[in-house]
Design a protein around this motif. Structure first.
Motif, mmCIF file in Angstrom:
data_model
loop_
_atom_site.group_PDB
_atom_site.id
_atom_site.type_symbol
_atom_site.label_atom_id
_atom_site.label_comp_id
_atom_site.label_asym_id
_atom_site.label_seq_id
_atom_site.Cartn_x
_atom_site.Cartn_y
_atom_site.Cartn_z
ATOM 1 N N LEU A 137 -3.789 9.880 15.519
ATOM 2 C CA LEU A 137 -2.672 9.438 14.850
ATOM 3 C C LEU A 137 -2.861 7.931 14.448
ATOM 4 O O LEU A 137 -2.564 7.196 13.539
ATOM 5 N N ALA A 138 -3.417 7.064 15.749
ATOM 6 C CA ALA A 138 -3.734 5.649 15.395
ATOM 7 C C ALA A 138 -4.923 5.373 14.353
ATOM 8 O O ALA A 138 -5.005 4.575 13.564
ATOM 9 N N ARG A 145 -3.296 5.351 11.009
ATOM 10 C CA ARG A 145 -2.647 4.246 10.864
ATOM 11 C C ARG A 145 -3.510 3.494 10.225
ATOM 12 O O ARG A 145 -3.004 2.429 9.422
ATOM 13 N N THR A 146 -4.596 3.051 11.129
ATOM 14 C CA THR A 146 -5.809 2.194 10.772
ATOM 15 C C THR A 146 -6.199 2.089 9.236
ATOM 16 O O THR A 146 -6.123 1.197 8.573
ATOM 17 N N THR A 149 -4.874 3.741 6.895
ATOM 18 C CA THR A 149 -3.678 3.722 5.809
ATOM 19 C C THR A 149 -3.354 2.395 5.714
ATOM 20 O O THR A 149 -3.081 1.862 4.531
ATOM 21 N N ALA A 150 -3.562 1.473 6.585
ATOM 22 C CA ALA A 150 -3.241 0.119 6.476
ATOM 23 C C ALA A 150 -4.335 -0.710 5.580
ATOM 24 O O ALA A 150 -4.001 -1.481 4.862
ATOM 25 N N CYS A 157 -2.792 16.392 11.787
ATOM 26 C CA CYS A 157 -2.221 15.183 11.647
ATOM 27 C C CYS A 157 -2.440 14.466 10.513
ATOM 28 O O CYS A 157 -3.542 14.577 9.732
ATOM 29 N N SER A 178 -1.138 11.186 7.423
ATOM 30 C CA SER A 178 -0.541 9.798 7.249
ATOM 31 C C SER A 178 0.277 9.571 5.707
ATOM 32 O O SER A 178 -0.104 10.324 4.931
ATOM 33 N N GLY A 218 2.480 3.960 5.284
ATOM 34 C CA GLY A 218 1.728 3.536 6.567
ATOM 35 C C GLY A 218 1.809 4.163 7.903
ATOM 36 O O GLY A 218 1.238 3.969 8.836
ATOM 37 N N HIS A 219 2.795 5.101 8.036
ATOM 38 C CA HIS A 219 3.046 5.636 9.185
ATOM 39 C C HIS A 219 2.248 6.954 9.376
ATOM 40 O O HIS A 219 1.838 7.746 8.214
ATOM 41 N N SER A 220 1.980 7.640 10.430
ATOM 42 C CA SER A 220 1.210 8.910 10.787
ATOM 43 C C SER A 220 2.155 9.700 11.485
ATOM 44 O O SER A 220 3.106 9.332 12.167
#
Length: 289
Positions: A43-44, A47-48, A50-51, A227, A229, A233-235
């Motif tokens: 998930l992290a 998020r990375t 997607t950022a 999982c 995103s 920006g959230h996952s």
């Protein structure tokens, strides 16, 4: 008569059984903890990525990065000399080039099986997002296929490959300004394996019978879900509601139509998450979260 004070064989057996039970439970809890940790890493990572996807858009007047690397391998001749030093290749076929022009894909292609580590690294660090995420580990879920360094994929609608009816309907996105309700629009999915292009899902094939099918199979990742995103920006980990969906996903089969309304609603969730709406009249009442 002398009173017995030591453990009997029965006492010892019961004690050993209790110890074994405790150890077994501890092993299960430990395994569950490891899996939760891997899911949190996944998930992290999403998020990375997607950022980076958002920053690329901001740096390019709102344009979305090319989400569809072409099929094949960026290093067909092996990892020697200049083969792995050039940028990820531009689309070469007429159909794809007309839609992505001079857009470098977010990662280069690395679909030749089995993919070499060198060529996968080349596909990653010559892609358009390497500028923003220059860590190979971010491109892979810890539970992905062994030897595969790229387990994430962009959905069709996010400047991936357009599907029937999506260009005319304006739901195939080229610019971030087109995104309505970004908190519910999918960007990345954890496939757990190297993908040849973008995550494919039908929009409108002319009828419900033709459109209510899983083009790519539903991903069964980290328990009974996947999982993902979103454009804000959230996952999140999305858990499938139907056992039928899980069965289809575990089969790995393509173009499978769900037969139950529960299974169809899992499909509707994916289609709406990708395209923002259904492009056809569904055969079941839509009930998604």
């Amino acid at each position: 008569m002398k009173k017995q004070t030591g453990l009997t064989r029965i006492d010892a057996a019961v004690a050993l059984a209790c110890v074994a039970l405790v150890l077994a439970q501890a092993a299960v809890l430990n395994a569950g903890g490891r899996e939760r940790t891997k899911k949190e890493v996944c998930l992290a990572n999403l998020r990375t990525l997607t950022a980076a996807w958002q920053t690329y858009s901001s740096d390019n007047a709102g344009k979305l990065v090319n989400g569809a690397p072409t099929t094949g391998d960026i290093c067909p001749g092996g990892c020697i000399g200049v083969n792995c030093k050039a940028k990820a290749p531009l689309p070469s076929d007429t159909w794809n080039y007309a839609r992505h022009g001079n857009e470098i894909p977010w990662i280069g292609p690395a679909y030749t099986m089995p993919p070499s580590e060198c060529c996968q690294k080349c596909a990653i660090d010559t892609g358009a997002l390497w500028k923003y995420v220059n860590d190979y580990n971010i491109y892979r879920c810890p539970t992905g296929n062994k030897g595969e360094m790229i387990t994430y994929v962009i959905v069709d609608a996010a400047n991936g490959l357009p599907r029937a009816g999506t260009e005319a309907a304006g739901v195939w996105l080229k610019n971030k300004s087109q995104i309505i309700k970004p908190a519910s629009r999918l960007v990345f999915i954890d496939e757990g394996k190297v993908s040849p292009d973008s995550y494919a899902v039908y929009y409108n094939e002319g009828s419900a019978a033709a459109s209510e099918k899983w083009w790519d199979p539903p991903m069964i990742r980290h328990e009974a879900g996947t999982c993902v995103s979103f454009a804000d920006g959230h996952s999140a980990h999305h858990k499938w509601k139907s056992k039928e969906t899980i069965s289809i996903g575990n089969s790995g089969a393509y173009n499978v139509p769900p037969t139950t309304c529960a299974g169809k609603n899992d499909l509707y969730w994916m289609q709406i998450g990708c395209w923002g709406q259904l492009g056809y009249t569904p055969s079941c009442p839509v009930s998604i979260e």
